[in-house]
Design an enzyme around this catalytic site. Structure first.
Site, mmCIF file in Angstrom:
data_model
loop_
_atom_site.group_PDB
_atom_site.id
_atom_site.type_symbol
_atom_site.label_atom_id
_atom_site.label_comp_id
_atom_site.label_asym_id
_atom_site.label_seq_id
_atom_site.Cartn_x
_atom_site.Cartn_y
_atom_site.Cartn_z
ATOM 1 N N LYS A 180 -18.794 41.701 11.888
ATOM 2 C CA LYS A 180 -18.204 40.908 12.993
ATOM 3 C C LYS A 180 -17.971 41.744 14.265
ATOM 4 O O LYS A 180 -18.906 42.017 14.995
ATOM 5 C CB LYS A 180 -16.932 40.196 12.529
ATOM 6 C CG LYS A 180 -17.225 39.082 11.526
ATOM 7 C CD LYS A 180 -16.142 38.008 11.467
ATOM 8 C CE LYS A 180 -16.638 36.764 10.749
ATOM 9 N NZ LYS A 180 -16.235 36.652 9.359
ATOM 10 N N PHE A 187 -12.805 35.360 1.132
ATOM 11 C CA PHE A 187 -14.144 35.067 1.660
ATOM 12 C C PHE A 187 -14.892 36.369 1.891
ATOM 13 O O PHE A 187 -14.371 37.291 2.507
ATOM 14 C CB PHE A 187 -14.068 34.273 2.972
ATOM 15 C CG PHE A 187 -15.431 33.868 3.464
ATOM 16 C CD1 PHE A 187 -16.120 32.825 2.856
ATOM 17 C CD2 PHE A 187 -16.052 34.552 4.505
ATOM 18 C CE1 PHE A 187 -17.395 32.456 3.285
ATOM 19 C CE2 PHE A 187 -17.327 34.195 4.936
ATOM 20 C CZ PHE A 187 -17.997 33.150 4.329
ATOM 21 N N ASP A 192 -12.686 44.512 2.195
ATOM 22 C CA ASP A 192 -13.568 43.764 3.079
ATOM 23 C C ASP A 192 -12.858 43.630 4.423
ATOM 24 O O ASP A 192 -11.959 42.808 4.591
ATOM 25 C CB ASP A 192 -13.864 42.386 2.469
ATOM 26 C CG ASP A 192 -14.720 41.519 3.387
ATOM 27 O OD1 ASP A 192 -14.881 41.875 4.570
ATOM 28 O OD2 ASP A 192 -15.206 40.478 2.921
HETATM 29 C C1 LIG Z 1 -17.134 36.499 8.189
HETATM 30 C C2 LIG Z 1 -16.798 37.242 6.975
HETATM 31 C C3 LIG Z 1 -17.782 37.672 6.085
HETATM 32 C C4 LIG Z 1 -19.237 37.291 6.235
HETATM 33 O O1 LIG Z 1 -19.826 37.887 7.324
HETATM 34 P P1 LIG Z 1 -21.295 37.400 7.771
HETATM 35 O O2 LIG Z 1 -21.621 38.303 8.930
HETATM 36 O O3 LIG Z 1 -21.169 35.951 8.136
HETATM 37 O O4 LIG Z 1 -22.193 37.581 6.626
HETATM 38 C C5 LIG Z 1 -17.403 38.451 5.007
HETATM 39 N N1 LIG Z 1 -16.116 38.772 4.812
HETATM 40 C C6 LIG Z 1 -15.135 38.382 5.643
HETATM 41 C C7 LIG Z 1 -13.736 38.807 5.388
HETATM 42 C C8 LIG Z 1 -15.439 37.584 6.752
HETATM 43 O O5 LIG Z 1 -14.457 37.169 7.554
#
Ligand SMILES: *Cc1c(COP(=O)(O)O)cnc(C)c1O
Length: 404
Positions: free
Chosen positions: A254, A140, A225
């Site tokens: 986050k 994700f 990420d």
């Molecule tokens: C939550 C998340 C995102 C997206 O972040 P947003 O602030 O909602 O755009 C991207 N990568 C990972 C691994 C995430 O957990």
């Protein structure tokens, strides 16, 4: 104050786009790891706003930082720079592999910047056919069209017309599946150093090191990420530090803002130089309020007390979940790292994670799910031990009801 109408959950259905299905509970205030709703019911917060509220609610250092900055200057645009942004960037550079920082407002935007930078770098340095991006099934990376297409669930990117191209997916923890796809036309591999939304899946040592080696062999960039795993969540400032693998680009969001929207992309000078003046940007990116709060977050979490505390609290948490499981036998596995924990429901309860979440809420504890069959926990990194114990006692009551 306008009080002429009442704000209730029903209002959501009246006025909001229906892309979410929020809980009936509307929290109105929080303190540390406790939250109160409109009716003044109290909850222990094991969700942390999906791994965002890394210092709980209304941490004094964060409240102080936003109050102080709010009386100085709120916004300037990138036509000018500002002190909080430069201070935060310096601290991120000093405490990671990175030499350069780009600020965004979210995880998706940070990843969007990372992917665009990787493409620029590859085309500039190696030529116009080095554009392939390899990512992973169940990964994700956010909800912009580029990032959601790189993400590993086609259901999230289908139905919006033609997708960004040259993106392929391998199997997490299966190095052969990466080998089968990678070539000198690969521009980058984007990967979470522990899959969060995809089910709290840790990489094996062999796999994550192997991915780095394959990138090196084919001159591809490795993008970590760390939107969910970063900012201390796994017990080190960034997860890469504990894996013995350094990425070329790292994204963080986050927890970085502790509840204030901010994201960042970190990289080296050599790679960063390909985002030349005018190639990318963001109105709010590097906003002084966001950066002031984030600087306070980094100051608090990037300390041995907090980072070692994460490991100690994780043990209390996992031991507590295991003790519950000994009594009720609902989980087949408890996994994760640091304070990103997944309790995988056993065969009898497959697909029922949401039921556990709803039952837990009714007992006064907020949890998360990761997919349909995993209950996820991402509490504050400084949650008091007593709150872990109290929250787990409430969670146990919920399980007793479900299993009775
Ligand atoms: C939550 C998340 C995102 C997206 O972040 P947003 O602030 O909602 O755009 C991207 N990568 C990972 C691994 C995430 O957990």
């Amino acid at each position: 104050m306008s009080e002429q109408f009442s704000v209730s959950r029903e209002l959501f259905d009246d006025v909001m786009v229906p892309n979410y299905a929020p809980s009936a509970v509307i929290p109105v205030r929080g303190q540390g790891s406790r939250v109160w709703d409109q009716q003044d019911n109290e909850y222990v917060d094991f969700a942390g706003g999906i791994a965002v509220n890394c210092l709980g609610h209304c941490h004094p250092a964060l409240v102080g930082a936003i109050q102080e900055q709010s009386e100085k200057i709120w916004h300037l645009s990138n036509v000018m720079t500002n002190e909080p942004a430069l201070r935060l960037a310096k601290k991120l550079v000093d405490s990671t592999f990175a030499e350069k920082v780009y600020f965004a407002n979210s995880g998706a935007e940070s990843n969007e910047a990372a992917l665009k930078l990787a493409r620029r770098w590859a085309i500039d340095v190696h030529g116009s056919d080095k554009t392939q991006i390899i990512a992973f099934n169940q990964g994700f990376h956010g909800r912009t069209f580029f990032t959601v297409t790189v993400g590993g669930q086609a259901a999230y990117s289908d139905g919006f017309g033609p997708k960004p191209g040259d993106i392929v997916h391998a199997e997490y923890n299966d190095l052969d599946s990466v080998k089968a796809l990678i070539s000198d036309k690969t521009c980058a591999i984007m990967i979470e150093p522990l899959q969060g939304e995809g089910g709290i899946v840790s990489p094996t040592d062999e796999f994550i090191k192997g991915v780095r080696e394959l990138c090196d062999k084919h001159n591809a960039l490795l993008i970590f990420d760390e939107v969910q795993t970063g900012a201390g969540r796994l017990g080190s400032l960034y997860a890469y530090m504990d894996l013995g693998v350094t990425p070329d680009i790292l994204t963080t969001a986050k927890g970085l803002g502790g509840g204030f929207p901010i994201g960042a992309m970190l990289t080296t000078t050599d790679i960063a130089k390909h985002l030349k003046i005018g190639t990318h940007g963001s109105t709010y990116g590097g906003n002084p309020l966001a950066c002031a709060v984030s600087e306070a977050v980094i100051d608090v979490i990037n300390t041995p007390e907090v980072l070692n505390g994460v490991k100690a609290k994780a043990k209390i948490f996992v031991d507590g979940l295991q003790a519950i499981n000994t009594k009720y036998n609902v989980f087949k596995e408890i996994r994760g790292k640091g304070l990103l924990i997944g309790a995988v429901l056993n065969d009898e309860y497959q697909g029922k994670a949401k039921e556990f979440l709803v039952a837990a809420m009714a007992e006064g504890v907020m949890t998360l799910v990761a997919g349909a069959s995993i209950v996820r926990f991402a509490p504050s990194l400084i949650i008091p031990d007593e709150d872990i114990v109290e929250g787990l006692a409430r969670f146990e009551k919920a399980i007793a009801k479900i299993t009775s």
